[in-house]
Motif scaffolding. Sequence first.
Motif, short mmCIF file in Angstrom:
data_model
loop_
_atom_site.label_atom_id
_atom_site.label_comp_id
_atom_site.label_asym_id
_atom_site.label_seq_id
_atom_site.Cartn_x
_atom_site.Cartn_y
_atom_site.Cartn_z
N THR A 130 0.80 -1.22 0.00
CA THR A 130 0.00 0.00 0.00
C THR A 130 0.83 1.27 0.00
O THR A 130 0.29 2.35 0.05
CB THR A 130 -0.93 0.03 1.22
OG1 THR A 130 -0.14 0.04 2.40
CG2 THR A 130 -1.86 -1.16 1.21
N THR A 147 4.25 3.54 -1.75
CA THR A 147 5.15 3.65 -2.88
C THR A 147 6.57 3.44 -2.37
O THR A 147 6.82 3.35 -1.18
CB THR A 147 5.04 5.04 -3.54
OG1 THR A 147 5.40 6.02 -2.58
CG2 THR A 147 3.64 5.27 -4.06
N PRO A 164 0.00 5.92 -2.40
CA PRO A 164 -0.28 6.13 -3.82
C PRO A 164 -1.45 7.10 -3.99
O PRO A 164 -2.30 7.23 -3.12
CB PRO A 164 -0.67 4.73 -4.32
CG PRO A 164 -0.06 3.79 -3.33
CD PRO A 164 -0.07 4.53 -2.02
N THR A 209 -6.87 -1.70 2.48
CA THR A 209 -5.61 -2.36 2.18
C THR A 209 -4.58 -2.26 3.29
O THR A 209 -3.61 -3.00 3.29
CB THR A 209 -4.99 -1.79 0.88
OG1 THR A 209 -4.82 -0.38 1.05
CG2 THR A 209 -5.86 -2.09 -0.31
N SER A 241 1.94 -7.78 -5.54
CA SER A 241 1.45 -6.40 -5.47
C SER A 241 1.34 -5.79 -6.87
O SER A 241 0.34 -5.15 -7.21
CB SER A 241 2.40 -5.57 -4.60
OG SER A 241 1.99 -4.24 -4.56
N HIS A 242 2.36 -6.04 -7.69
CA HIS A 242 2.35 -5.54 -9.06
C HIS A 242 1.21 -6.15 -9.88
O HIS A 242 0.46 -5.45 -10.57
CB HIS A 242 3.71 -5.86 -9.71
CG HIS A 242 3.74 -5.65 -11.18
ND1 HIS A 242 3.79 -4.41 -11.76
CD2 HIS A 242 3.72 -6.54 -12.21
CE1 HIS A 242 3.81 -4.54 -13.08
NE2 HIS A 242 3.76 -5.82 -13.37
N SER A 249 -2.18 -4.86 -8.92
CA SER A 249 -2.41 -3.53 -9.49
C SER A 249 -2.90 -3.63 -10.93
O SER A 249 -3.75 -2.85 -11.36
CB SER A 249 -1.13 -2.69 -9.42
OG SER A 249 -0.81 -2.42 -8.08
N ARG A 298 -6.58 -4.51 -10.77
CA ARG A 298 -7.42 -3.42 -10.27
C ARG A 298 -7.58 -2.27 -11.25
O ARG A 298 -8.55 -1.52 -11.16
CB ARG A 298 -6.84 -2.88 -8.96
CG ARG A 298 -6.90 -3.90 -7.83
CD ARG A 298 -6.26 -3.37 -6.58
NE ARG A 298 -7.12 -2.34 -6.00
CZ ARG A 298 -6.74 -1.52 -5.04
NH1 ARG A 298 -5.53 -1.59 -4.54
NH2 ARG A 298 -7.58 -0.63 -4.57
N SER A 299 -6.67 -2.14 -12.19
CA SER A 299 -6.70 -1.01 -13.11
C SER A 299 -7.85 -1.11 -14.10
O SER A 299 -8.03 -2.15 -14.75
CB SER A 299 -5.38 -0.92 -13.86
OG SER A 299 -5.45 0.10 -14.85
#
Length: 188
Positions: free
Chosen positions: A4, A6, A12, A25, A44-45, A48, A51-52
């Motif tokens: 969660t 950066t 983020p 999160t 995590s990557h 993402s 989720r995009s």
Amino acid sequence: EGATMTSNGEKPVAEEANPSVAAITTDVDSFGPNVHISRHPVLSHKISILRSSSTPPSEFRRALREITFHLGYEATSTLTTKPVALSVPVGHDHIDSTGTKIAERIALVPILRSGLGMVDSMLELLPNAGVHHIGMYRQNLLPVQYYNRLPKKCESDVAYVIDPVMATGNTIMSVVKMLKKWGVPKIH
């Protein structure tokens, strides 16, 4: 914290714009001891990517398949093995040896339809697992079953509920209750 933040330790932008995302999160202590939150950077990557809203369907399916492999390995880490006799090639000969195989009888229980995208990856990890579909929808935030392909008699030692979507948790809790009633001793 984990997935969660950066690399420079700041939240983020999406979490700044929507504090409820940050609360979901980052508040991992409230889940209790039976929930494992992975901090793996690759997961995590990939999450993402899922989720995009700009992720195309083919990329979404690929990321879901890869995530399922990672999560499947973690989820199955407590399975036990039993010895199995096998023959191993050594040069031009074969020698007797002992290997291992999974001891438990496993059921994969995808919740329709979102869980279907995870079944093939789990079957690659556990090719002898049975697959028993359960269809659920929500009405007024309550889960309603519309399809159930559990066999009449439970012959599984472990069941893995497969669903990439969780909002309130009511649907998964409803399926867990069904599986307990069905008689499976361990549910993941």
